[in-house]
Enzyme design. Structure first.
Site, PDB file in Angstrom:
ATOM      1  N   LYS A 132      11.799  22.694  22.830  1.00  0.00           N
ATOM      2  CA  LYS A 132      11.384  21.492  23.445  1.00  0.00           C
ATOM      3  C   LYS A 132       9.895  21.294  23.187  1.00  0.00           C
ATOM      4  CE  LYS A 132      15.047  19.915  25.982  1.00  0.00           C
ATOM      5  NZ  LYS A 132      15.643  19.375  26.991  1.00  0.00           N
ATOM      6  N   LYS A 173      23.166  22.427  18.329  1.00  0.00           N
ATOM      7  CA  LYS A 173      24.134  22.249  19.094  1.00  0.00           C
ATOM      8  C   LYS A 173      24.259  20.644  19.452  1.00  0.00           C
ATOM      9  CE  LYS A 173      21.361  21.719  23.542  1.00  0.00           C
ATOM     10  NZ  LYS A 173      21.497  21.911  24.933  1.00  0.00           N
ATOM     11  N   LYS A 192      22.720  15.441  24.002  1.00  0.00           N
ATOM     12  CA  LYS A 192      22.613  13.832  24.105  1.00  0.00           C
ATOM     13  C   LYS A 192      21.234  13.271  23.663  1.00  0.00           C
ATOM     14  CE  LYS A 192      21.787  15.257  29.140  1.00  0.00           C
ATOM     15  NZ  LYS A 192      22.199  15.961  29.691  1.00  0.00           N
TER      16      LYS A 192
HETATM   17  P1  ATP Z   1      18.933  17.695  26.781  1.00  0.00           P
HETATM   18  O1  ATP Z   1      19.910  17.406  25.404  1.00  0.00           O
HETATM   19  O2  ATP Z   1      18.580  16.369  27.387  1.00  0.00           O
HETATM   20  O3  ATP Z   1      17.998  18.668  26.728  1.00  0.00           O
HETATM   21  P2  ATP Z   1      21.155  19.011  27.942  1.00  0.00           P
HETATM   22  O4  ATP Z   1      22.439  18.157  27.356  1.00  0.00           O
HETATM   23  O5  ATP Z   1      21.060  20.497  26.984  1.00  0.00           O
HETATM   24  O6  ATP Z   1      20.106  17.913  27.718  1.00  0.00           O
HETATM   25  P3  ATP Z   1      21.794  19.142  30.551  1.00  0.00           P
HETATM   26  O7  ATP Z   1      22.322  17.900  30.754  1.00  0.00           O
HETATM   27  O8  ATP Z   1      20.936  19.701  31.446  1.00  0.00           O
HETATM   28  O9  ATP Z   1      21.178  19.489  29.201  1.00  0.00           O
HETATM   29  O10 ATP Z   1      23.134  20.299  30.478  1.00  0.00           O
HETATM   30  C1  ATP Z   1      24.240  20.297  31.499  1.00  0.00           C
HETATM   31  C2  ATP Z   1      25.058  21.343  31.102  1.00  0.00           C
HETATM   32  O11 ATP Z   1      25.658  21.312  29.743  1.00  0.00           O
HETATM   33  C3  ATP Z   1      24.363  22.763  30.893  1.00  0.00           C
HETATM   34  O12 ATP Z   1      25.253  23.724  31.572  1.00  0.00           O
HETATM   35  C4  ATP Z   1      24.387  23.024  29.249  1.00  0.00           C
HETATM   36  O13 ATP Z   1      24.389  24.594  29.110  1.00  0.00           O
HETATM   37  C5  ATP Z   1      25.384  22.408  28.863  1.00  0.00           C
HETATM   38  N1  ATP Z   1      25.609  22.179  27.659  1.00  0.00           N
HETATM   39  C6  ATP Z   1      24.575  21.020  26.921  1.00  0.00           C
HETATM   40  N2  ATP Z   1      24.833  21.082  25.627  1.00  0.00           N
HETATM   41  C7  ATP Z   1      26.146  21.764  25.294  1.00  0.00           C
HETATM   42  C8  ATP Z   1      26.794  21.933  24.112  1.00  0.00           C
HETATM   43  N3  ATP Z   1      26.467  21.319  23.203  1.00  0.00           N
HETATM   44  N4  ATP Z   1      27.820  22.914  24.093  1.00  0.00           N
HETATM   45  C9  ATP Z   1      28.047  23.249  25.355  1.00  0.00           C
HETATM   46  N5  ATP Z   1      27.504  23.120  26.656  1.00  0.00           N
HETATM   47  C10 ATP Z   1      26.476  22.301  26.626  1.00  0.00           C
END
Ligand code: ATP
Ligand code: LTN
Length: 334
Positions: free
Chosen positions: A114, A196, A199
Site C-alpha cells: 500500500k 490477487k 476491489k
Molecule cells: P482493498 O482491496 O481495499 O485493500 P481488500 O478487499 O483486500 O481491500 P477487505 O475488504 O478488508 O480487504 O477484505 C475482507 C476479506 O476478504 C479479508 O479477509 C481478505 O483476506 C479477503 N480477501 C480480499 N481479497 C481476497 C482475494 N482476492 N481472495 C481471497 N480473499 C480475499
C-alpha cells in the site's frame, strides 16, 4: 458449561465486495455461524488509512452491512456492528501500539504494497494498521479469525503482540487462530492472474463484484486470461496455468467439486465450455444474494436497528477487556 468458541472478523468498506472477499472470507463466516458465537464488523476505522470521500464512506458502510446480511449472516444469531461505534477498538489499539515494534510492522507485506500504491499518503495509520486489527480481535477473546490468505500475516503479528503482552502481565489475551477456506483463500485477478483479485483494481475486468449483473459476470469470465494449452487441469505453482488454476478454484468453491473431478468433468472440452460453466455457477450462486441485497435496500430502519443493537452487545464485551488491560498496565480507575 458448554460455551461456544468465539469468532471475530470484518471487511473494510473500501468498495463493493468482490468474489474474492466473498470466497476468501464472508462465505466462511456464513458457514461457521452455527457453530461459533460470531462478531462481524464493518472496519471503517481501517478504511481511512486510505483517503475516503466522507459521503461515500457512509454509504459504503451501510452497503457492506447489507451485504453481510444478504450473503446469509443472520443478525439474530450474530453480532453485526460498525467498528467506529465501539470506542474500545481505538482505546485498545493505542495501548497495543506501545507493545509493538517498528521493525515488525515494517515487515508487513500489506504495508509495503500500500505504500507503493498510495505513495502520496504513507500515513502512520497505514503503518499501525495491524495493531488496530490485533485490538479488534483481542478485545473479544476470539478463538478463530476467518480471513483470506493475504491477512494471515496480520493474524501472526496479532498472536505475537498478544503473547508479548501476556508474557508481561499474565494471561490477559486469548491467542487466536486464523482460518482459511480450502478453496478460495486467494482468488486471483481475472486479467492478471499473478495478482490477487482486488476491489480497488482500476480495471473492473479484473474482478467480479457481488453486484455485477449476470451478463457482466459472464463477459468478465469469458475474457479471463488463460493459456493456449486448452486442458482443464490444476497445476499448483505453474505460472503459465495461473489463469486456469484460478477459474478452477472459483468453480470448486462454487460447486464443492475437487480439482480432479473438475478435470474429468471437462476432459475433451475446451476452455470455452469450462468458462461458460464457471460463469453459470457464479451467476447462480450470486443471484439470491443480489436479490436479498436489493430487498434490504428499502429497509433503512431495519439496518439501523441491527447496527445499534450490535454495537451495544459488542461494547459490553469489549469494554471489559479494556478495563482489565487498563488495570494491568497501571491506569488509575476513574
Ligand atoms: P482493498 O482491496 O481495499 O485493500 P481488500 O478487499 O483486500 O481491500 P477487505 O475488504 O478488508 O480487504 O477484505 C475482507 C476479506 O476478504 C479479508 O479477509 C481478505 O483476506 C479477503 N480477501 C480480499 N481479497 C481476497 C482475494 N482476492 N481472495 C481471497 N480473499 C480475499
Ligand atoms: N485487515 C482486514 C480487515 C480487518 C479484519 C480485522 C479482519 C480489520 N480488522 C480483524 C479480521 C479481524 C482486511 O481484510 N483487509
Amino acid at each position: 458449561m458448554n460455551e461456544k468458541l468465539r469468532i471475530f472478523s470484518g471487511a473494510q468498506p473500501s468498495g463493493t465486495i468482490t468474489l474474492g472477499n466473498y470466497l476468501g472470507a464472508i462465505k466462511s463466516w456464513v458457514d461457521l455461524q452455527n457453530d461459533y458465537e460470531c462478531l462481524y464488523a464493518v472496519m471503517d476505522m481501517h478504511s481511512i488509512t486510505v483517503r475516503q470521500n466522507p459521503a461515500e464512506l457512509r454509504k459504503r458502510t451501510l452497503d457492506l452491512l447489507k451485504m453481510y446480511i444478504a450473503c446469509g449472516i443472520d443478525p439474530e444469531k450474530n453480532i453485526i456492528f460498525v467498528q467506529s461505534h465501539v470506542p474500545s477498538h481505538a482505546q485498545l489499539g493505542w495501548v497495543l501500539d506501545c507493545y509493538t515494534y517498528m521493525g515488525e510492522l515494517s515487515r508487513m507485506t500489506q504495508f509495503k504494497d500500500k505504500s507503493k500504491s498510495h505513495a502520496d499518503n504513507i500515513n502512520a495509520g497505514l503503518f499501525t494498521y495491524p495493531v488496530l486489527m490485533a485490538a479488534d480481535i483481542l478485545l473479544y477473546g476470539a478463538d478463530l479469525v476467518p480471513v483470506g490468505k493475504d491477512q494471515m500475516q496480520h493474524i501472526e503479528i496479532c498472536r505475537d503482540i498478544a503473547t508479548r503482552f501476556n508474557g508481561i502481565y499474565g494471561d490477559v489475551f486469548k491467542i487466536p487462530d486464523g482460518f482459511m477456506p480450502k478453496a478460495g483463500a486467494k482468488v486471483m485477478s481475472l486479467q492478471e492472474p499473478s495478482k490477487k483479485m482486488s476491489k480497488s483494481d482500476p480495471n473492473p475486468k479484473g474482478y467480479i463484484s457481488m453486484l455485477d449483473e449476470p451478463n457482466v459476470i459472464a463477459k468478465k469470465i469469458k475474457s479471463a486470461v488463460t493459456d493456449s494449452e486448452g486442458v482443464v487441469e490444476y497445476r499448483e505453482g505453474d505460472e503459465t496455468k495461473a489463469g486456469i488454476n484460478n477459474l478452477m478454484t472459483i468453480y470448486s468453491a462454487m460447486t464443492g467439486s475437487s480439482m480432479d473431478s473438475i478435470t474429468s468433468e471437462f476432459s475433451g472440452h475446451g476452455y470455452g465450455d469450462f468458462k461458460s460453466a464457471v460463469a453459470e455457477a457464479v451467476v447462480e450462486h450470486i443471484r439470491p444474494i443480489r436479490e436479498e441485497y436489493d430487498r434490504l435496500s428499502s429497509d433503512k430502519a431495519y439496518l439501523e436497528q441491527i447496527y445499534k443493537a450490535g454495537a451495544e452487545k459488542a461494547e459490553a464485551i469489549a469494554w471489559k477487556t479494556v478495563r482489565t488491560v487498563y488495570k494491568k498496565i497501571g491506569f488509575l480507575a476513574r
